[in-house]
Design a protein around this motif. Structure first.
Motif, mmCIF file in Angstrom:
data_model
loop_
_atom_site.group_PDB
_atom_site.id
_atom_site.type_symbol
_atom_site.label_atom_id
_atom_site.label_comp_id
_atom_site.label_asym_id
_atom_site.label_seq_id
_atom_site.Cartn_x
_atom_site.Cartn_y
_atom_site.Cartn_z
ATOM 1 N N LEU A 142 -6.928 9.791 5.295
ATOM 2 C CA LEU A 142 -6.113 8.607 5.552
ATOM 3 C C LEU A 142 -6.004 7.720 4.320
ATOM 4 N N GLN A 143 -7.109 7.570 3.588
ATOM 5 C CA GLN A 143 -7.068 6.770 2.368
ATOM 6 C C GLN A 143 -6.112 7.369 1.353
ATOM 7 N N HIS A 144 -5.984 8.690 1.373
ATOM 8 C CA HIS A 144 -5.043 9.359 0.467
ATOM 9 C C HIS A 144 -3.614 8.888 0.707
ATOM 10 N N ARG A 145 -3.231 8.681 1.966
ATOM 11 C CA ARG A 145 -1.872 8.236 2.259
ATOM 12 C C ARG A 145 -1.609 6.857 1.658
ATOM 13 N N VAL A 146 -2.589 5.980 1.756
ATOM 14 C CA VAL A 146 -2.430 4.640 1.193
ATOM 15 C C VAL A 146 -2.389 4.704 -0.330
ATOM 16 N N ASP A 147 -3.284 5.484 -0.922
ATOM 17 C CA ASP A 147 -3.395 5.515 -2.382
ATOM 18 C C ASP A 147 -2.159 6.129 -3.029
ATOM 19 N N THR A 148 -1.668 7.249 -2.492
ATOM 20 C CA THR A 148 -0.509 7.883 -3.107
ATOM 21 C C THR A 148 0.741 7.017 -2.962
ATOM 22 N N THR A 149 0.882 6.354 -1.816
ATOM 23 C CA THR A 149 2.039 5.467 -1.653
ATOM 24 C C THR A 149 1.974 4.301 -2.628
ATOM 25 N N MET A 150 0.814 3.700 -2.784
ATOM 26 C CA MET A 150 0.674 2.597 -3.725
ATOM 27 C C MET A 150 0.845 3.073 -5.159
ATOM 28 N N THR A 151 0.461 4.306 -5.456
ATOM 29 C CA THR A 151 0.675 4.842 -6.802
ATOM 30 C C THR A 151 2.154 4.853 -7.147
ATOM 31 N N TRP A 152 2.981 5.281 -6.195
ATOM 32 C CA TRP A 152 4.414 5.337 -6.483
ATOM 33 C C TRP A 152 5.055 3.957 -6.406
ATOM 34 N N VAL A 153 4.473 3.043 -5.665
ATOM 35 C CA VAL A 153 4.961 1.659 -5.707
ATOM 36 C C VAL A 153 4.752 1.082 -7.105
ATOM 37 N N HIS A 154 3.574 1.296 -7.674
ATOM 38 C CA HIS A 154 3.300 0.786 -9.015
ATOM 39 C C HIS A 154 4.157 1.494 -10.060
ATOM 40 N N ARG A 155 4.381 2.797 -9.896
ATOM 41 C CA ARG A 155 5.211 3.526 -10.854
ATOM 42 C C ARG A 155 6.645 3.012 -10.853
ATOM 43 N N LEU A 156 7.211 2.866 -9.678
ATOM 44 C CA LEU A 156 8.591 2.405 -9.606
ATOM 45 C C LEU A 156 8.718 0.959 -10.084
ATOM 46 N N CYS A 157 7.658 0.162 -9.907
ATOM 47 C CA CYS A 157 7.695 -1.203 -10.443
ATOM 48 C C CYS A 157 7.636 -1.203 -11.968
ATOM 49 N N ARG A 158 7.026 -0.181 -12.562
ATOM 50 C CA ARG A 158 7.004 -0.089 -14.022
ATOM 51 C C ARG A 158 8.319 0.406 -14.598
ATOM 52 N N TRP A 159 9.040 1.227 -13.822
ATOM 53 C CA TRP A 159 10.256 1.855 -14.335
ATOM 54 C C TRP A 159 11.532 1.131 -13.932
ATOM 55 N N SER A 160 11.463 0.197 -12.981
ATOM 56 C CA SER A 160 12.648 -0.528 -12.525
ATOM 57 C C SER A 160 12.279 -1.984 -12.287
ATOM 58 N N PRO A 161 13.217 -2.900 -12.423
ATOM 59 C CA PRO A 161 12.915 -4.337 -12.269
ATOM 60 C C PRO A 161 12.824 -4.755 -10.809
ATOM 61 N N VAL A 162 11.773 -4.328 -10.124
ATOM 62 C CA VAL A 162 11.593 -4.624 -8.706
ATOM 63 C C VAL A 162 11.187 -6.082 -8.560
ATOM 64 N N THR A 163 11.932 -6.812 -7.750
ATOM 65 C CA THR A 163 11.639 -8.230 -7.490
ATOM 66 C C THR A 163 11.069 -8.472 -6.100
ATOM 67 N N GLY A 164 11.089 -7.475 -5.233
ATOM 68 C CA GLY A 164 10.570 -7.649 -3.888
ATOM 69 C C GLY A 164 10.286 -6.318 -3.236
ATOM 70 N N LEU A 165 9.451 -6.352 -2.211
ATOM 71 C CA LEU A 165 9.092 -5.159 -1.445
ATOM 72 C C LEU A 165 9.455 -5.379 0.013
ATOM 73 N N ALA A 166 9.659 -4.274 0.715
ATOM 74 C CA ALA A 166 9.913 -4.330 2.160
ATOM 75 C C ALA A 166 9.252 -3.122 2.793
ATOM 76 N N THR A 167 8.554 -3.331 3.872
ATOM 77 C CA THR A 167 7.877 -2.243 4.554
ATOM 78 C C THR A 167 8.002 -2.430 6.053
#
Length: 470
Positions: A142-167
């Motif tokens: 279960l922790q893997h699901r949280v960690d991998t999702t957050m990994t790609w959240v941080h990656r996309l925030c580094r590669w694109s000008p993300v100003t907000g999140l929605a979940t």
């Protein structure tokens, strides 16, 4: 499909179209920063000299697949009524496939090995007093699901000008999933109120064997999906079988045991209750994921499952994980969702296990200690151009190395074996994920839990360092 753009100091800029990215590369104003997802880096511009628009990353957390959508948002005001409407333009669609089941199976196998060492080899004192778990602890799968999702959240925030999140905060009522008419005191009574387990199964399965319909014979309790293969002890996974059928089935799954009788298999699957593993996984991880999103400095918007479905129906958008993410929260108008989807599969970074095992647990082969061969390692994204022979052609995908130099390449169309290393060109180093493209299915019907209305495609051909649209 948008191309991600970075400035000369690797700060994110607004994504651009493929045509513009190709022109920037041809004129020498940009360099290829990353192949998948395709990202370019400008050599003559800084982020301070550019105008950025609001970009929101929307997420639809799931048990097996998490959908993500990168959208550009703008608000317009109706001069007549003064009503403010939000227009969302989809820039990129992604689907992240988790490997929680693989982690669970690996831990189960490790537990079996430790148990064998404790009983067959030297004595090992059982450990039960030093296993305190901190508050908010989650199982590794279960922790893997949280960690991998957050990994790609941080990656996309580094590669694109993300100003907000929605979940989307899921909350599944597991008893209502099994019995839609449940109400009142029935919630407290549970499934086995007034019954023993065996008596409950006798009434549920008609006091006869589920595999051969034998009656008036001794019946045993059998696991439909064996515990050795991840099955649980829930009543929904139990059935009745006669002794001969139980012995013939062994530890095989019901789908394998009844492969010759699909009608009976369909009847058993329909009669038993639906498994609640996916719903339980989402319920367990939703608050842990929300807390990590809230820890970021970005604005986080929360949406419910009901509003997401209402948005999707109102906008005539088909059912898919990534499109569910695009419909999270307030969406008045949605554009640009008819585009390919980047499917990201969590593959891991290898294993410490030194041998391959047979089904009986005995070693059948030993792995090399070296993780690389001829400048490649397993998981690298390579392009192989074979000029002659039976396998002549161009292939793009993840490589599996061998010390002999004969590699296997996993492409979007399947596995290609026996490709010599001299035909391979490195495109991107292994990062623990596999990539392939999918397309949104044309049907407008609802998909079941854990399914996505996408069809697999091969990775697009690359020309001049720019990915072509499918």
């Amino acid at each position: 499909m948008a191309v991600l753009v970075l400035d000369k100091w690797k700060k994110p800029l607004m994504p651009c179209s493929e045509k513009r990215a190709r022109l920037l590369l041809e004129r020498g104003r940009a360099r290829v920063h990353r192949m998948v997802p395709f990202t370019i880096r400008l050599v003559d511009r800084r982020a301070e000299d550019s105008v950025l628009q609001p970009v929101r990353l929307k997420i639809d957390p799931g048990s097996k697949t998490t959908g993500m959508a990168l959208v550009r948002e703008s608000e317009t005001v109706d001069t007549a009524t003064g009503e403010v409407s939000r227009r969302s333009v989809v820039l990129m669609l992604l689907e992240l496939q988790h490997r929680g089941h693989a982690i669970r199976d690996a831990l189960t196998q490790r537990r079996a090995f430790r148990r064998r060492r404790r009983t067959k080899l030297r004595y090992r004192a059982p450990r039960f007093l030093n296993r305190t778990r901190p508050a908010g602890w989650l199982a590794p799968s279960l922790q893997h699901r949280v960690d991998t999702t957050m990994t790609w959240v941080h990656r996309l925030c580094r590669w694109s000008p993300v100003t907000g999140l929605a979940t989307m905060l899921h909350r599944f009522d597991t008893q209502a999933l099994q019995n839609p008419d449940i109400s009142g005191i029935e919630y407290q009574r549970g499934t086995l109120f007034g019954y023993e387990v065996r008596e409950y199964l006798l009434e549920q399965w008609g006091r006869k064997c589920a595999y051969c319909d034998a009656e008036h014979v001794p019946l045993t309790i059998d696991h439909i999906h064996p515990r050795s293969r991840g099955g649980s002890d829930r009543v929904s996974n139990l059935t009745l079988s006669c002794v001969p059928c139980n012995q013939r089935k062994g530890n095989r799954d019901v789908a394998e045991f009844l492969a010759h009788d699909p009608k009976r298999l369909a009847r058993i699957e329909a009669q038993r209750k639906a498994p609640l593993r996916d719903a339980a996984a989402v319920n367990s991880t939703r608050w842990a994921f929300w807390q990590q999103l809230a820890a970021t400095v970005l604005d986080v918007e929360i949406g419910s499952g009901g509003r997401t479905k209402w948005n999707r129906k109102r906008l005539s958008v088909p059912k898919a994980h990534c499109l569910d993410a695009a419909c999270v929260g307030r969406v008045d108008h949605l554009q640009g969702w008819q585009q390919p989807v980047l499917s990201i599969k969590a593959t891991g970074r290898g294993s410490y296990q030194r041998t391959r095992l047979t089904k009986y647990g005995f070693p059948r082969g030993y792995l090399t200690r070296s993780k690389s061969a001829f400048g490649f390692q397993t998981g690298d994204l390579v392009r192989a151009v074979v000029t002659k022979g039976k396998k002549a052609g161009s292939y793009l995908g993840r490589v599996a190395i061998r010390a002999s130099g004969s590699f296997n390449i996993q492409t979007g169309n399947g596995l290609v074996q026996g490709i010599h290393h001299r035909f391979c060109t490195l495109q991107q180093r292994a990062d623990g994920y596999g990539y392939f493209w999918t397309k949104i299915a044309s049907n407008q019907g609802e998909a079941g839990m854990g399914r996505s209305a996408t069809a697999a495609l091969s990775l697009p051909a690359l020309k001049d360092g720019v990915s072509r649209a499918i």
